[in-house]
Design a protein around this motif. Sequence first.
Motif, short mmCIF file in Angstrom:
data_model
loop_
_atom_site.label_atom_id
_atom_site.label_comp_id
_atom_site.label_asym_id
_atom_site.label_seq_id
_atom_site.Cartn_x
_atom_site.Cartn_y
_atom_site.Cartn_z
N PHE A 148 -4.19 -1.71 -2.92
CA PHE A 148 -5.04 -2.49 -2.04
C PHE A 148 -4.97 -1.87 -0.64
O PHE A 148 -4.08 -1.06 -0.34
CB PHE A 148 -4.62 -3.96 -2.00
CG PHE A 148 -3.20 -4.19 -1.57
CD1 PHE A 148 -2.88 -4.41 -0.25
CD2 PHE A 148 -2.16 -4.17 -2.51
CE1 PHE A 148 -1.57 -4.63 0.16
CE2 PHE A 148 -0.85 -4.38 -2.12
CZ PHE A 148 -0.55 -4.60 -0.78
N ALA A 149 -5.91 -2.23 0.23
CA ALA A 149 -5.96 -1.71 1.59
C ALA A 149 -5.38 -2.74 2.55
O ALA A 149 -5.62 -3.94 2.41
CB ALA A 149 -7.39 -1.37 1.99
N VAL A 212 -4.78 2.85 2.06
CA VAL A 212 -4.55 2.19 0.78
C VAL A 212 -3.06 2.28 0.46
O VAL A 212 -2.47 3.36 0.51
CB VAL A 212 -5.38 2.85 -0.34
CG1 VAL A 212 -5.07 2.20 -1.69
CG2 VAL A 212 -6.87 2.75 -0.02
N VAL A 213 -2.47 1.14 0.16
CA VAL A 213 -1.05 1.11 -0.21
C VAL A 213 -0.94 0.69 -1.67
O VAL A 213 -1.88 0.12 -2.25
CB VAL A 213 -0.25 0.15 0.70
CG1 VAL A 213 -0.46 0.48 2.15
CG2 VAL A 213 -0.63 -1.30 0.44
N SER A 214 0.22 0.96 -2.25
CA SER A 214 0.43 0.61 -3.65
C SER A 214 1.86 0.16 -3.85
O SER A 214 2.73 0.32 -2.98
CB SER A 214 0.16 1.82 -4.55
OG SER A 214 1.24 2.75 -4.50
N SER A 215 2.12 -0.42 -5.01
CA SER A 215 3.49 -0.74 -5.41
C SER A 215 3.98 0.25 -6.46
O SER A 215 4.88 -0.06 -7.23
CB SER A 215 3.56 -2.18 -5.94
OG SER A 215 2.62 -2.37 -6.99
N VAL A 216 3.38 1.44 -6.47
CA VAL A 216 3.86 2.53 -7.32
C VAL A 216 4.90 3.31 -6.53
O VAL A 216 4.60 3.85 -5.47
CB VAL A 216 2.70 3.46 -7.72
CG1 VAL A 216 3.22 4.64 -8.56
CG2 VAL A 216 1.64 2.69 -8.49
N PRO A 217 6.15 3.38 -7.00
CA PRO A 217 7.19 4.06 -6.22
C PRO A 217 6.87 5.54 -6.01
O PRO A 217 6.38 6.23 -6.91
CB PRO A 217 8.45 3.90 -7.09
CG PRO A 217 8.19 2.66 -7.89
CD PRO A 217 6.72 2.69 -8.18
N VAL A 231 -4.93 15.21 -1.43
CA VAL A 231 -4.40 14.78 -0.14
C VAL A 231 -2.92 14.50 -0.29
O VAL A 231 -2.43 14.20 -1.39
CB VAL A 231 -5.13 13.52 0.38
CG1 VAL A 231 -6.62 13.77 0.54
CG2 VAL A 231 -4.90 12.33 -0.54
N VAL A 232 -2.21 14.59 0.82
CA VAL A 232 -0.77 14.35 0.81
C VAL A 232 -0.52 12.84 0.87
O VAL A 232 -1.00 12.17 1.80
CB VAL A 232 -0.09 15.04 2.00
CG1 VAL A 232 1.41 14.74 2.00
CG2 VAL A 232 -0.33 16.55 1.95
N PRO A 233 0.18 12.27 -0.11
CA PRO A 233 0.45 10.83 -0.06
C PRO A 233 1.38 10.47 1.09
O PRO A 233 2.15 11.30 1.57
CB PRO A 233 1.10 10.53 -1.42
CG PRO A 233 1.63 11.84 -1.89
CD PRO A 233 0.73 12.90 -1.33
N ILE A 234 1.28 9.23 1.53
CA ILE A 234 2.09 8.69 2.63
C ILE A 234 3.08 7.70 2.05
O ILE A 234 2.71 6.86 1.22
CB ILE A 234 1.20 8.00 3.67
CG1 ILE A 234 0.19 8.98 4.28
CG2 ILE A 234 2.03 7.34 4.77
CD1 ILE A 234 -0.88 8.30 5.10
N THR A 235 4.33 7.77 2.48
CA THR A 235 5.31 6.78 2.04
C THR A 235 5.10 5.49 2.82
O THR A 235 5.13 5.48 4.05
CB THR A 235 6.75 7.28 2.28
OG1 THR A 235 6.96 8.48 1.52
CG2 THR A 235 7.77 6.23 1.83
N PHE A 243 -2.08 6.25 0.94
CA PHE A 243 -2.94 7.38 1.31
C PHE A 243 -4.09 6.89 2.17
O PHE A 243 -4.47 5.72 2.13
CB PHE A 243 -3.46 8.13 0.08
CG PHE A 243 -4.12 7.24 -0.95
CD1 PHE A 243 -5.48 6.96 -0.87
CD2 PHE A 243 -3.38 6.68 -1.98
CE1 PHE A 243 -6.09 6.15 -1.80
CE2 PHE A 243 -3.99 5.86 -2.93
CZ PHE A 243 -5.34 5.60 -2.83
N ILE A 244 -4.65 7.82 2.94
CA ILE A 244 -5.77 7.53 3.83
C ILE A 244 -7.07 7.92 3.13
O ILE A 244 -7.16 8.95 2.46
CB ILE A 244 -5.65 8.33 5.14
CG1 ILE A 244 -4.40 7.88 5.92
CG2 ILE A 244 -6.89 8.17 6.01
CD1 ILE A 244 -4.48 6.48 6.48
#
Length: 287
Positions: A148-149, A212-217, A231-235, A243-244
């Motif tokens: 979700f965002a 966009v954030v996730s609950s995927v570790p 794209v490079v994922p963001i922690t 990710f943006i």
Amino acid sequence: SRLMAVLCEVWLPGYYWHPVQPEASLYPRTPLIDELQRLEHGRDRMVGIDGILFPGTSVIFDFQDIRQHDPVANASYVNLLTSLGTYDPLQYYAKWYDTGTHLLDFLNVRWVVTDASLDLADRERYREVYHGADGRIYENREVLPRFFAVRSAVVARDAASTTDVLVKLSDWSRLATVREDVGTLSPARVDILKVNTTRYDLRVNAGGRALVVSSVPMWPGWRVRVNGTRVVPITVNSAFIGFIVPPGTSDVRVSYVPMTFWIPAIASLITSLVLLLLLIAPRFASR
């Protein structure tokens, strides 16, 4: 005589102390298990409260239990469970007790499983969907989707500052923590189009630049492609993938492609080809 003594020594402990049991008796199916499989269908996560759902049950029945009993589990994820909940990974059987934390919403925990005697009093949040002699199942009405965002992000560069922010958070859909400033964010709609164990296909409609954030570790091997471009994922939130996305409509694929699988697979293929060449080369040389 020595052979008989060895056979007796091995047979007696195996027969009396550790007898062979049929698989069905180790993890017997119960009405609660059947109901969980009917409800879950691999879409949402669950958590067992206290002693319900012993370790290994999630593996046998393919349940997505948020508790971790594997010694090589993601350390950042386990640390988050420990700092924000009543989870103690040092116990032989780590248990979960806190049904009030909104961390469960973020972790996509739709189903909360308890024993038959535990009544979750917060019926606005938890709807009972099963009650039997073998336990109860509650649906978390405030559960968030796997992706979700968020509307804003707070920079928290270490675990302590991340915990300080998240422990006070009641609505995880609005805010996330990041390690570096991501700038101004816009709201966005995220639709999950396809899901399996190693891939998520998403469609994101954003009015502007969105996170966009996730609950995927976050784990080595996860890759993110936005409109076909990697794209490079963001922690985010200390341990998870974010990710943006740019303004407009974006097709996103989040997939797990671990090099620890592909490198041995390629090495095995090359070795097989070399052995095959060594086997057939003498036949061609003799002609």
